[in-house]
Design a protein around this motif. Structure first.
Motif, PDB file in Angstrom:
ATOM      1  N   TRP A  83       0.880  -1.154   0.000  1.00 13.71           N
ATOM      2  CA  TRP A  83       0.000   0.000   0.000  1.00 13.71           C
ATOM      3  C   TRP A  83       0.920   1.206   0.000  1.00 13.71           C
ATOM      4  CZ3 TRP A  83      -2.478   2.847   4.597  1.00 13.71           C
ATOM      5  CH2 TRP A  83      -3.274   3.909   4.112  1.00 13.71           C
ATOM      6  N   SER A  99      -8.373   0.455   1.139  1.00 17.04           N
ATOM      7  CA  SER A  99      -7.160   0.089   0.393  1.00 17.04           C
ATOM      8  C   SER A  99      -6.802  -1.370   0.602  1.00 17.04           C
ATOM      9  CB  SER A  99      -5.997   0.987   0.824  1.00 17.04           C
ATOM     10  OG  SER A  99      -6.228   2.331   0.453  1.00 17.04           O
ATOM     11  N   ARG A 103      -6.806  -4.713  -2.050  1.00 14.15           N
ATOM     12  CA  ARG A 103      -5.696  -5.665  -2.210  1.00 14.15           C
ATOM     13  C   ARG A 103      -6.227  -7.102  -2.077  1.00 14.15           C
ATOM     14  NH1 ARG A 103      -4.335  -1.376  -2.766  1.00 14.15           N
ATOM     15  NH2 ARG A 103      -4.431  -2.133  -4.894  1.00 14.15           N
TER      16      ARG A 103
END
Length: 337
Positions: A83, A99, A103
């Protein structure tokens, strides 16, 4: 394999010391292969013991997810992704969670094995808040381990001190015979806090290989010079030394390899990095589906550098400006800021 073919990243997590880097999937500049062929290459690497994949740039997270989606969880390879925060953001738990959820979705997994965190602007110390939220997500099972990426010595020490023992397991930084900056501070921080360096750039984009021995100095933007080689060629010529000295280094590494038998310059260069105890693993970029150096790379574990080998390397480094790079280039990760 020797016993040093694996290391402990965290309690209960033992991994190979050679990882497969997927950054070359981010651009056709390194060449490209059809996705099914890339997945087949991943399977080949896993079958040979290379069960750890890192640097999921571009479509790499999606391809990795397609590769593992039908595997039972206990058979899945280890996946390290990032990230990266390049621009100012308001750090909230929702933003961080979004975020990480992205992923997980792209990698088709409920839990990220290793989330590596990069933060561009050190003047904004919200990176400490972001890491606190990542720890919350770790406690919820979204992340198994948290690492840093291209953090410098001062901030790595700060993060590990503020968060406490066991919160951070690694810092991915550039480390090679050419770029020895981690020896000037990062090594001490890693040893003090019990974290490992995950080294990349250890082959300087393929320049530290037999292919380049005896070759004339390439032009920076010549055909056949890929983005990684362009980056490290600039370091060699403008921060480390000269092409002539680099050729002397390659000849020295070739002589060392010859003393050990069936090994390559690349083997010697990677072995030199691995013989530093604060290094957990070396991440070697792979052009999956186009070339396969898995068997050759594995020879590093049949190799142990002697005092003579190390002194021969140091003799060349003393003629270079490698010791000054911590000041001329800056600390680890400075080239990205």
């Amino acid at each position: 394999m020797q016993s040093d073919s694996h290391f402990t990243l965290a309690p209960g997590t033992t991994l190979p010391r050679l990882w497969t880097g997927l950054w070359q999937l981010a651009s056709n500049a390194w060449g490209s292969a059809p996705v099914p062929k890339i997945r087949d290459a991943m399977a080949s690497y896993v079958a040979k013991g290379y069960n750890t994949f890192a640097d999921h740039y571009g479509p790499a997270e999606d391809i990795f997810g397609q590769f593992i989606k039908d595997m039972p969880e206990e058979a899945r390879p280890f996946g390290a992704t990032k990230w990266a925060v390049f621009n100012p953001i308001e750090v909230t738990l929702d933003i961080v969670k979004t975020s990480i959820d992205e992923r997980c979705m792209r990698m088709q997994t409920r839990t990220i094995d290793l989330l590596q965190f990069f933060w561009q602007d050190y003047q904004d110390r919200s990176y400490l808040i972001a890491l606190q939220y990542l720890l919350q997500l770790r406690s919820q099972g979204k992340i198994r381990q948290i690492g840093l990426c291209n953090f410098d010595t001062r901030r790595t020490d700060e993060v590990c001190t503020v968060l406490g023992p066991g919160c951070i397991v690694s810092n991915q930084v550039q480390f090679s015979i050419i770029d020895v900056r981690p020896l000037h501070g990062m090594q001490d921080v890693c040893e003090r806090h019990g974290i490992k360096v995950l080294a990349y750039g250890s082959l300087c984009g393929g320049l530290l290989t037999d292919h380049w021995i005896g070759k004339p100095e390439p032009e920076l933007y010549a055909d056949g010079v890929n983005p990684s080689q362009r980056k490290y060629l600039d370091v060699i010529l403008n921060a480390w030394g000269t092409w002539e000295l680099f050729q002397t280094l390659l000849r020295t590494l070739r002589s060392i390899a010859d003393r050990h038998g069936d090994v390559s310059i690349a083997n010697v260069a990677v072995r030199w990095v691995l013989e530093h105890a604060f290094v957990g693993a070396v991440i070697i970029g792979a052009r999956l589906g186009l070339s396969d150096y898995a068997d050759e790379n594995n020879k590093v574990f049949a190799l142990a550098l002697t005092d003579r080998d190390k002194e021969d390397i140091e003799r060349i480094l003393r003629q270079s400006k490698s010791a000054n790079m911590i000041m001329t280039v800056g600390d680890c990760g400075a080239e990205y800021r």
